[in-house]
Scaffold this active site. Structure first.
Site, PDB file in Angstrom:
ATOM      1  N   LYS A 186      -3.947  -1.921  12.693  1.00  8.32           N
ATOM      2  CA  LYS A 186      -4.638  -1.572  13.843  1.00  8.32           C
ATOM      3  C   LYS A 186      -5.663  -0.397  12.985  1.00  8.32           C
ATOM      4  CE  LYS A 186      -3.907   0.530  18.273  1.00  8.32           C
ATOM      5  NZ  LYS A 186      -4.165  -0.071  18.884  1.00  8.32           N
ATOM      6  N   LYS A 223       5.373  -4.562  19.739  1.00 10.62           N
ATOM      7  CA  LYS A 223       4.803  -5.282  20.687  1.00 10.62           C
ATOM      8  C   LYS A 223       4.332  -6.686  20.760  1.00 10.62           C
ATOM      9  CE  LYS A 223       1.339  -2.558  21.901  1.00 10.62           C
ATOM     10  NZ  LYS A 223       0.045  -1.521  21.869  1.00 10.62           N
ATOM     11  N   LYS A 245      -2.359  -8.240  14.270  1.00 10.60           N
ATOM     12  CA  LYS A 245      -3.583  -7.952  15.559  1.00 10.60           C
ATOM     13  C   LYS A 245      -3.316  -6.726  15.758  1.00 10.60           C
ATOM     14  CE  LYS A 245      -6.244 -10.353  18.248  1.00 10.60           C
ATOM     15  NZ  LYS A 245      -6.811  -8.833  18.272  1.00 10.60           N
ATOM     16  N   ARG A 294       3.636 -13.078  11.039  1.00  4.48           N
ATOM     17  CA  ARG A 294       3.574 -14.517  11.591  1.00  4.48           C
ATOM     18  C   ARG A 294       1.216 -14.056  11.473  1.00  4.48           C
ATOM     19  NH1 ARG A 294       7.405 -16.291  12.473  1.00  4.48           N
ATOM     20  NH2 ARG A 294       8.269 -16.392  14.930  1.00  4.48           N
TER      21      ARG A 294
HETATM   22  N1  GLU Z   1      -5.906  -1.681  21.021  1.00  2.00           N
HETATM   23  C1  GLU Z   1      -4.871  -3.049  22.132  1.00  2.00           C
HETATM   24  C2  GLU Z   1      -3.724  -2.470  22.274  1.00  2.00           C
HETATM   25  O1  GLU Z   1      -2.871  -1.594  21.281  1.00  2.00           O
HETATM   26  C3  GLU Z   1      -5.286  -4.533  22.560  1.00  2.00           C
HETATM   27  C4  GLU Z   1      -4.910  -4.984  20.984  1.00  2.00           C
HETATM   28  C5  GLU Z   1      -5.049  -6.867  20.834  1.00  2.00           C
HETATM   29  O2  GLU Z   1      -5.969  -6.791  21.604  1.00  2.00           O
HETATM   30  O3  GLU Z   1      -5.133  -7.055  19.127  1.00  2.00           O
HETATM   31  O4  GLU Z   1      -2.531  -3.439  22.081  1.00  2.00           O
END
Ligand code: GLU
Length: 474
Positions: free
Chosen positions: A110, A98, A74, A70
């Site tokens: 990340k 997640k 993110k 997808r």
């Molecule tokens: N840093 C946050 C996490 O670990 C948010 C990630 C985001 O909003 O893309 O889930």
């Protein structure tokens, strides 16, 4: 089921992979699909010089993309001295799982910069951030369509605003430039409720957990969140809001807050707002009048309590202290606070764990809403709020025309149109509730699934496998 071998001293990436392997084993997932899902798709390392106060300093940063089934992929950007490729890869993988657990249609990614942000001025951080953003954008690791960062440890709204602005200047013709990053200030395309989102999500996760009395009973607790004794590690963005909402809205007692310089304990419950102001002014919890201070923060993880919420960094509960944990339930607000080895030990001890990939998903859920808001170029609720209010007023009038009077509290509720805050909270609450219901059902119905983490990974992996198969990879 044969227990996977427990190796001492697994690194973060291996620890996450071992947890995933445990789920792969119980669900009998095709090994080829598993092998395709687990590794990172790509990892970028950049090293760049920045002129700071007349001297050149060289920084190293990473952005790992774990999945692209997808898009965009993110996940946050972290500024810390723990950052390295291994950490960033582990965190990117967690983002994939997640997002799948809470049905957010993103891949996982990340980023991180090896830096102690407290050593630099605001202006320095701005220059460094803008330079890092340029590196990411130039190499295809920053764009509204493909890779969208967000805040994480050591970063916040202001860094996100600088990243968005840098991207806009590089690609002014991209009409969706503002969606290249989430967690922005509201005045710069952010969404109301994003700052509190991860902590709010932790609260919603626990509220939902306590709607399942049979599960609560298995932990040795009963009743509601009211009066439950909670220990929180880390009063940063996530820990603060979680502690604040749980104590003020659910009447839970935050009996200890662990910070860098130690712990402050008060069995009657700490005043979180006052502690947070104190921490801001003094840089630590030592000297806070509302509780008893001890410099042994690590020992406080082992305090007698109902719920332990690690909300700082990874690996704080490992094979060395897991046996001494006395909490009945651990809610992982941080990413990876419990290592694979510790997870096994805690499970044997009968300590329940609500896993990170579920508990802290509130951040990315609201990031998803922010991204949609940015693509639609309109604030949620702008079109319908007044319309809903008018309709509510008509309903009140209709009811009152039948005789009698609608009580004031109901009248107020009925004639209130939802604003962006209301809608964000409602969407977040719904996502957190549904995901936990799924996790509990999976744990209860699937043979060999004994814990919430494995259940969460089973759900996540099934969705990912389906997606990979649908795309024709297999
Ligand atoms: N840093 C946050 C996490 O670990 C948010 C990630 C985001 O909003 O893309 O889930």
């Amino acid at each position: 089921m044969a227990e996977p071998t427990i190796h001492a001293g697994l690194n973060f990436r291996q620890s996450v992979d071992h947890m995933v392997d445990r789920a792969i084993e119980v669900m009998d997932l095709d090994r080829d699909i598993a092998a395709a899902i687990k590794p990172c798709t790509s990892v970028l390392q950049v090293t760049f010089p920045v002129l700071i106060k007349g001297r050149v300093q060289v920084f190293t940063g990473w952005r790992a993309v774990h999945s692209i089934h997808r898009q965009p992929s993110k996940g946050g950007i972290r500024y810390a001295l723990t950052v390295d490729q291994n950490e960033v890869e582990a965190l990117a993988a967690l983002m994939t799982y997640k997002c799948a657990i809470v049905d957010v249609p993103f891949g996982g990614s990340k980023g991180g910069l090896y830096i102690d942000p407290r050593e630099y001025s605001r202006d320095d951080i701005q220059i460094i951030t803008r330079r890092f953003a340029r590196e990411l954008a130039n190499k295809g690791f920053l764009s509204p369509a493909e890779n969208v960062p967000a805040p994480d440890v050591g970063t916040g709204q202001r860094e996100m605003a600088w990243i968005a602005d840098t991207y806009k200047h590089l690609y002014p013709e991209d009409i969706n430039h503002i969606a290249c990053v989430t967690g922005k200030p509201v005045e710069h395309g952010g969404i109301r409720g994003r700052t509190e989102a991860t902590g709010r999500g932790v609260q919603y996760a626990l509220q939902e957990f306590f709607r399942h009395p049979d599960e609560v009973k298995k932990t040795g607790m009963e009743g509601s969140l009211a009066g439950k004794k909670i220990v929180i590690q880390g009063l940063g963005n996530v820990g603060f809001y979680a502690a604040q909402f749980l104590s003020e809205e659910d009447d839970a007692k935050i009996i200890a807050v662990i910070e860098r310089d130690g712990v402050v304990i008060n069995q009657k419950g700490l005043d979180i707002q006052a502690l947070s102001y104190y921490l801001c002014d003094n840089g630590g919890v030592k000297g806070f009048a509302g509780g008893e201070y001890s410099e042994d923060g690590a020992a406080a993880l082992e305090l007698e309590c109902d719920i332990l919420i690690p909300a700082a960094l990874e690996g704080v509960i490992d094979a060395s202290n897991a046996n001494r944990i006395k909490a009945k339930l651990i809610a992982e607000a941080a990413n990876g606070p419990v290592t694979f080895e510790a997870d096994r030990i805690l499970q044997k001890k009968g300590v329940s764990i609500l896993p990170d990939a579920y508990v802290n998903a509130g951040g990315v859920i609201v990031s998803y809403f922010e991204w949609i808001r940015n693509l639609s170029h309109i604030r949620f609720g702008r079109m319908e709020r007044r319309f809903d209010e008018t309709r509510g007023r008509h309903i009140v009038q209709a009811l009152e025309s039948l005789g009698g009077k609608v009580p004031n509290y109901l009248r107020d509720e009925l004639i209130r149109g939802a604003d962006e805050f209301d809608l964000v909270r409602s969407g977040l609450d719904d996502s957190m509730r549904l995901a936990l219901q799924d996790i509990i059902t999976t744990k209860l119905t699937m043979e060999k699934v004994e814990d919430y983490r494995t259940a969460a990974y089973v759900i996540s992996l099934s969705k990912l496998a389906r997606s990979y198969q649908d795309l024709g990879v297999f």
